[in-house]
Design a protein around this motif. Structure first.
Motif, PDB file in Angstrom:
ATOM      1  N   ARG A  58       0.837  -1.199   0.000  1.00 49.50           N
ATOM      2  CA  ARG A  58       0.000   0.000   0.000  1.00 49.50           C
ATOM      3  C   ARG A  58       0.875   1.253   0.000  1.00 49.50           C
ATOM      4  O   ARG A  58       0.524   2.250  -0.636  1.00 49.50           O
ATOM      5  CB  ARG A  58      -0.921   0.001   1.226  1.00 49.50           C
ATOM      6  N   GLU A  59       1.988   1.219   0.717  1.00 50.14           N
ATOM      7  CA  GLU A  59       2.862   2.396   0.766  1.00 50.14           C
ATOM      8  C   GLU A  59       3.400   2.742  -0.615  1.00 50.14           C
ATOM      9  O   GLU A  59       3.413   3.913  -1.027  1.00 50.14           O
ATOM     10  CB  GLU A  59       4.022   2.142   1.734  1.00 50.14           C
ATOM     11  N   ARG A  60       3.851   1.723  -1.337  1.00 49.40           N
ATOM     12  CA  ARG A  60       4.347   1.962  -2.692  1.00 49.40           C
ATOM     13  C   ARG A  60       3.231   2.463  -3.604  1.00 49.40           C
ATOM     14  O   ARG A  60       3.427   3.393  -4.393  1.00 49.40           O
ATOM     15  CB  ARG A  60       4.953   0.668  -3.241  1.00 49.40           C
ATOM     16  N   ALA A  61       2.043   1.843  -3.478  1.00 51.46           N
ATOM     17  CA  ALA A  61       0.913   2.262  -4.315  1.00 51.46           C
ATOM     18  C   ALA A  61       0.540   3.712  -4.031  1.00 51.46           C
ATOM     19  O   ALA A  61       0.247   4.480  -4.959  1.00 51.46           O
ATOM     20  CB  ALA A  61      -0.278   1.343  -4.069  1.00 51.46           C
ATOM     21  N   GLU A  62       0.541   4.113  -2.772  1.00 50.46           N
ATOM     22  CA  GLU A  62       0.190   5.489  -2.429  1.00 50.46           C
ATOM     23  C   GLU A  62       1.213   6.477  -2.986  1.00 50.46           C
ATOM     24  O   GLU A  62       0.851   7.551  -3.496  1.00 50.46           O
ATOM     25  CB  GLU A  62       0.085   5.631  -0.909  1.00 50.46           C
ATOM     26  N   ALA A  63       2.501   6.126  -2.912  1.00 49.08           N
ATOM     27  CA  ALA A  63       3.533   7.019  -3.440  1.00 49.08           C
ATOM     28  C   ALA A  63       3.394   7.176  -4.949  1.00 49.08           C
ATOM     29  O   ALA A  63       3.464   8.301  -5.486  1.00 49.08           O
ATOM     30  CB  ALA A  63       4.916   6.469  -3.084  1.00 49.08           C
ATOM     31  N   GLU A  64       3.189   6.067  -5.670  1.00 48.21           N
ATOM     32  CA  GLU A  64       3.039   6.147  -7.124  1.00 48.21           C
ATOM     33  C   GLU A  64       1.754   6.877  -7.511  1.00 48.21           C
ATOM     34  O   GLU A  64       1.735   7.663  -8.466  1.00 48.21           O
ATOM     35  CB  GLU A  64       3.052   4.745  -7.722  1.00 48.21           C
ATOM     36  N   ALA A  65       0.679   6.609  -6.771  1.00 47.02           N
ATOM     37  CA  ALA A  65      -0.596   7.260  -7.079  1.00 47.02           C
ATOM     38  C   ALA A  65      -0.523   8.761  -6.827  1.00 47.02           C
ATOM     39  O   ALA A  65      -1.084   9.560  -7.597  1.00 47.02           O
ATOM     40  CB  ALA A  65      -1.716   6.639  -6.251  1.00 47.02           C
ATOM     41  N   VAL A  94      -2.497  10.949  -2.232  1.00 43.20           N
ATOM     42  CA  VAL A  94      -3.466   9.876  -2.477  1.00 43.20           C
ATOM     43  C   VAL A  94      -3.302   8.811  -1.401  1.00 43.20           C
ATOM     44  O   VAL A  94      -2.169   8.430  -1.064  1.00 43.20           O
ATOM     45  CB  VAL A  94      -3.280   9.275  -3.878  1.00 43.20           C
ATOM     46  N   MET A  95      -4.416   8.327  -0.871  1.00 46.13           N
ATOM     47  CA  MET A  95      -4.401   7.286   0.147  1.00 46.13           C
ATOM     48  C   MET A  95      -5.111   6.055  -0.385  1.00 46.13           C
ATOM     49  O   MET A  95      -6.188   6.165  -0.988  1.00 46.13           O
ATOM     50  CB  MET A  95      -5.093   7.777   1.418  1.00 46.13           C
ATOM     51  N   ALA A  96      -4.498   4.893  -0.168  1.00 48.66           N
ATOM     52  CA  ALA A  96      -5.118   3.616  -0.509  1.00 48.66           C
ATOM     53  C   ALA A  96      -5.599   2.985   0.792  1.00 48.66           C
ATOM     54  O   ALA A  96      -4.839   2.294   1.480  1.00 48.66           O
ATOM     55  CB  ALA A  96      -4.130   2.709  -1.229  1.00 48.66           C
ATOM     56  N   ALA A  97      -6.842   3.243   1.156  1.00 50.22           N
ATOM     57  CA  ALA A  97      -7.382   2.811   2.445  1.00 50.22           C
ATOM     58  C   ALA A  97      -8.085   1.469   2.312  1.00 50.22           C
ATOM     59  O   ALA A  97      -8.266   0.930   1.220  1.00 50.22           O
ATOM     60  CB  ALA A  97      -8.346   3.867   2.979  1.00 50.22           C
ATOM     61  N   SER A  98      -8.486   0.937   3.438  1.00 50.79           N
ATOM     62  CA  SER A  98      -9.204  -0.339   3.465  1.00 50.79           C
ATOM     63  C   SER A  98     -10.490  -0.248   2.655  1.00 50.79           C
ATOM     64  O   SER A  98     -11.145   0.800   2.589  1.00 50.79           O
ATOM     65  CB  SER A  98      -9.533  -0.728   4.907  1.00 50.79           C
ATOM     66  N   LEU A  99     -10.846  -1.371   2.029  1.00 52.36           N
ATOM     67  CA  LEU A  99     -12.106  -1.413   1.295  1.00 52.36           C
ATOM     68  C   LEU A  99     -13.291  -1.247   2.232  1.00 52.36           C
ATOM     69  O   LEU A  99     -14.349  -0.766   1.830  1.00 52.36           O
ATOM     70  CB  LEU A  99     -12.215  -2.738   0.535  1.00 52.36           C
ATOM     71  N   ILE A 100     -13.126  -1.634   3.498  1.00 51.37           N
ATOM     72  CA  ILE A 100     -14.198  -1.455   4.488  1.00 51.37           C
ATOM     73  C   ILE A 100     -14.269   0.030   4.820  1.00 51.37           C
ATOM     74  O   ILE A 100     -13.379   0.582   5.471  1.00 51.37           O
ATOM     75  CB  ILE A 100     -13.929  -2.295   5.740  1.00 51.37           C
ATOM     76  N   ALA A 101     -15.330   0.692   4.365  1.00 49.48           N
ATOM     77  CA  ALA A 101     -15.421   2.151   4.466  1.00 49.48           C
ATOM     78  C   ALA A 101     -15.326   2.637   5.904  1.00 49.48           C
ATOM     79  O   ALA A 101     -14.770   3.698   6.174  1.00 49.48           O
ATOM     80  CB  ALA A 101     -16.722   2.634   3.828  1.00 49.48           C
ATOM     81  N   ALA A 102     -15.863   1.866   6.845  1.00 50.80           N
ATOM     82  CA  ALA A 102     -15.864   2.293   8.245  1.00 50.80           C
ATOM     83  C   ALA A 102     -14.460   2.335   8.836  1.00 50.80           C
ATOM     84  O   ALA A 102     -14.255   2.922   9.890  1.00 50.80           O
ATOM     85  CB  ALA A 102     -16.742   1.357   9.077  1.00 50.80           C
ATOM     86  N   ARG A 103     -13.481   1.708   8.166  1.00 56.70           N
ATOM     87  CA  ARG A 103     -12.100   1.764   8.627  1.00 56.70           C
ATOM     88  C   ARG A 103     -11.331   2.892   7.947  1.00 56.70           C
ATOM     89  O   ARG A 103     -10.158   3.102   8.245  1.00 56.70           O
ATOM     90  CB  ARG A 103     -11.391   0.444   8.337  1.00 56.70           C
TER      91      ARG A 103
END
Length: 845
Positions: free
Chosen positions: A259-266, A289-298
């Motif tokens: 996720r860290e790499r994805a956020e940096a590239e995004a 850009v943040m790549a957060a959990s698919l569970i919206a409440a998180r």
């Protein structure tokens, strides 16, 4: 032979062990059968405590623990947020609603194996009286592939289906297939009419599938193709611009990517996209850009209901702790009564280990029976609570029900162990000779202090729950008392879905006819039309005010504009505070343009002076608008909320006469209808009256204006309802526990009370003795509970509305309630104390 003998001995040992366990079980059942009231009380306590937790687990599991159903490897799927600076509030906030160019930028990120976009909308199935509104999701062609879901029947649409100009295809939900076609297999290949012509059903989603969000969806449509057809174009249009935030995206991590790499590239891709755009005025070049959990409440913008649900899960656990303390107290009281029997059994050679096991087994049997009753509470109460308090969230997944069953079973086991531990330990600590010499009513001081401590714990936890209930009730009262500026009670909103290619003039003519028809219906107090409906839409346009060089910018943005008919203010309940509102002669083609401004606008633009008679130059830069046309301000209206009942910043708002304004394209979109009496009952009448007008209308939507506001109150409604319910449960359980302690205390002290009575103690003194004991125990719990509530205040503060978590009225009230309950619970034991016969009490010893 040795091996045979060894196996034989092992079999005999197992048989003896099983025989002993069965004897222990039969012994426990006999003891419970001999004490039906104790069994019933403990079962009820377990049922309420475990059932409350089972119910809340179902909610928390759906909102916070489990991803949306049918998504493969959900941990690898991220919900994408962009954290950027708001140019108005100057605050950096995460947002998962983005523009189409942002979606295109995310598709270049190599750390994502797939990026999908989607946007919710409403579509109309059918036409006229048979039509109905359906919840649809516009989804990119790879949406289902990114989520890793499999179709129940047929196939999902692809990127080719999503291309502009492609054939009309649709995927429908399992529920829609069952309702309209009698099954998933029967639905594939059939067509449905949703406004733009016949759509061919190519696939059916699996049962319970909701997509990336936890919201019921009836059908899925290809995003680009449907949006282009909806806008009536086949090329670059406004929905592809950077300043239209209308879609959300999800992305699946590529194999080996973090996720860290994805956020940096995004983030880098997003910033490159912004830098390459010609218009950067409304974009933040430093956004992340943040790549957060698919569970919206998180995620970073978890809804209030999810936060409250977490608190309620803890609250339900407190209820169970109170129940366990109560059960432990009852079992301790029974152990106190059975001390002589325990001493005899110890003297006869029963091991302390077996005695410990027998007491624990009795508690476990009670917990098992209570767990069965808790299942009934969960099965009945869970769906009721879920649908009443979270109606927009789908429920009923069999997997979730299985986890809920396992949770209830595990909790029953833990509750049985916790409740039986103290009585079991106390029972095995008995000294044989001391116990045999003691009378049946001579309780040890150690047991009395243990039971008193459990009672104090119950009172302490009850105070915490009741304080939470009081704070949420106060919040709900205050949010309901918020001055919205308008009055949404007994107001209906009426809007129409038109046939495709219906001209704007035809829409305006239909709504004019609908307005005249509705205004004549019995029970209608006022009716008006508007362009921007309250709590749904808002518009802003260019505005110049003579004598003011530049328009002030307020925290809430604006100035916002709405074009309304003469009856709008009466229908909305908006009060004119200066000048006058629109009259029919103001709202006619060719009439001089007039305006009504809100109090904030009047105060901001003309401080200390009257706004009436001032001039507004509306849309001076728009084509076809003369820059010197003056729109006269004829009145000032109260400020009204546009979208939110809380945290909405002050903003300037003005209203133009619908048919006489100079605002281009200001065609009425909806009606507001104020009725007298039962507004829900008037929905059918109004819909029928408008539908009977015929014309280019596919569907007439009539709903309550309050329904737009109610979801914003849901977190406080949820907190108030559940905290109050759990608080009352805790209060009842604590009252039962206190009553049992005092009742057994009177029985234990019968000799002492008899001596006091023989020495001349009055009934009043005996009553005061028992009441004082009960009040002292509860008062100690109240003091500790209030201290805990004060310490937890900062944690609960964000969940409250305009209410201090240290509200003295709430703290004093709940303390008074608990002390009153303590007095009531002490009445019967106190009365029994006055009935003690001194001679019988002395002979009993």
């Amino acid at each position: 032979m040795e091996r045979i003998d060894r196996h034989g001995e092992q079999r005999r040992a197992r048989t003896e062990w099983m025989s002993a366990r069965m004897q222990d079980l039969r012994y426990a059942l006999r003891r419970l059968r001999r004490a039906p009231w104790l069994t019933a009380g403990v079962t009820l306590a377990f049922a309420l405590g475990i059932g409350a937790n089972g119910t809340m687990f179902g909610i928390v599991d759906r909102l916070l623990l489990s991803p949306p159903p049918h998504i493969a490897d959900a941990d690898a799927v991220s919900r994408i947020y962009v954290s950027e600076l708001n140019p108005i509030t100057k605050e950096r906030t995460p947002n998962n609603t983005i523009s189409y160019p942002d979606y295109e930028a995310m598709q270049t990120v190599r750390a994502f194996s797939g990026v999908a976009a989607y946007a919710g909308t409403q579509v109309t199935q059918g036409r006229g009286a048979e039509a109905r509104q359906a919840t649809a999701l516009l989804a990119s062609g790879n949406y289902f592939h990114v989520l890793g879901v499999r179709a129940e029947a047929g196939r999902f649409f692809t990127a080719d289906d999503a291309k502009i100009g492609a054939g009309r295809v649709v995927v429908i939900s399992h529920a829609t297939a069952e309702r309209d076609f009698g099954g998933a297999v029967n639905a594939v290949g059939k067509t449905i009419d949703i406004g733009y012509g016949p759509y061919t059903i190519v696939g059916v989603a699996p049962r319970g599938f909701t997509g990336a969000d936890l919201s019921s969806t009836d059908l899925w449509l290809p995003l680009e193709a449907t949006q282009a057809e909806k806008e009536g174009d086949t090329g670059e249009t406004s929905w592809k611009t950077r300043h239209w935030y209308w879609m959300s995206i999800v992305a699946r991590l590529a194999p080996g990517a973090t996720r860290e790499r994805a956020e940096a590239e995004a983030t880098a891709a997003y910033r490159r996209s912004v830098a390459a755009d010609d218009d950067k005025s409304m974009k933040d070049a430093q956004a992340t850009v943040m790549a957060a959990s698919l569970i919206a409440a998180r995620g970073p913008d978890a809804p209030g209901t999810a936060k409250v649900s977490m608190w309620l899960a803890g609250v339900s656990l407190i209820v169970l702790l109170i129940a366990c303390a109560n059960v432990a107290n009852l079992l301790l009281a029974r152990a106190l009564r059975d001390q002589r029997e325990v001493g005899i059994r110890l003297a006869l050679g029963v091991s302390r280990r077996r005695l410990l096991w027998q007491v624990m087994l009795e508690s476990l049997v009670l917990a098992f029976v209570g767990g069965l009753a808790a299942l009934a509470v969960t099965v009945w109460g869970g769906p009721l609570v879920s649908r009443l308090l979270l109606p927009d969230t789908p429920w009923g997944d069999a997997v979730s029900h299985g986890r809920q069953l396992a949770f209830v079973a595990g909790l029953a086991l833990v509750a049985g162990i916790v409740s039986g531990a103290i009585p079991a330990i106390q029972a095995t600590r008995s000294q044989v000779l001391e116990t045999l010499r003691a009378g049946t009513h001579s309780a040890t001081r150690r047991l009395s202090w243990t039971r008193a401590g459990l009672t104090i714990v119950q009172a302490m936890l009850s105070i915490v729950l009741l304080t939470g209930a009081g704070l949420f009730v106060r919040s709900l009262q205050r949010v309901k008392a918020v001055d919205l500026g308008l009055d949404p009670r007994d107001v209906l909103t009426v809007s129409a879905v038109y046939d495709r290619d219906t001209k704007t003039d035809a829409m305006a003519q239909f709504l004019d006819r609908a307005l005249r028809r509705v205004a004549t219906l019995p029970g209608v107090v006022a009716a008006g039309a508007d362009v921007a409906s309250p709590f749904r839409m808002s518009f802003a346009t260019g505005l110049r005010v003579p004598g003011i060089d530049s328009m002030p910018r307020l925290p809430g943005g604006g100035p916002y504009v709405d074009a309304v008919s003469s009856g709008f203010f009466g229908a909305a309940g908006l009060r004119i505070v200066a000048g006058r509102g629109f009259r029919p002669e103001d709202d006619s083609p060719g009439a001089p343009p007039t305006a009504v401004v809100n109090e904030t606008m009047a105060r901001t633009l003309w401080p200390g002076a009257s706004a009436v008679g001032r001039c507004l130059i509306v849309s001076p830069d728009q084509k076809g608008v003369k820059p010197d046309v003056c729109t006269e301000v004829i009145g000032v209206v109260r400020d009204a909320r546009r979208f939110r009942i809380s945290d909405e910043k002050p903003a300037m708002q003005y209203y133009l006469a619908l048919h006489a304004n100079t605002l281009p394209g200001s065609t009425a979109q909806s009606l507001l209808v104020r009725v007298r009496g039962d507004a829900p009952a008037a929905v059918t009448t109004v819909r029928r009256a408008v539908t009977e007008l015929g014309g280019p209308v596919r569907y007439v939507d009539v709903s309550l204006l309050e329904d737009r506001i109610r979801p914003q109150m849901r977190s406080w409604t949820l907190g108030a309802a559940m905290f109050t319910t759990f608080g009352l449960l805790a209060l009842v359980v604590a009252a039962i526990g206190l009553y049992s302690v005092l009742a057994y205390g009177v029985a234990e002290r019968m000799h002492e009370l008899g001596v006091r009575a023989a020495l001349g103690a009055s009934r009043r003194r005996l009553v005061a003795l028992v009441l004082r004991r009960g009040v002292q125990l509860v008062l100690a719990g109240v003091i500790i509970g209030v201290a805990i509530a004060l310490a937890a205040a900062p944690k609960i503060q964000p969940l409250l509305f305009d209410t201090s978590p240290r509200d003295p009225l709430v703290l004093v009230s709940v303390a008074a309630v608990l002390l009153l309950v303590a007095l009531l619970a002490s009445v019967v034991p106190a009365w029994r104390a006055t009935r003690v016969d001194p001679q019988q009490a002395l002979r009993a010893e």
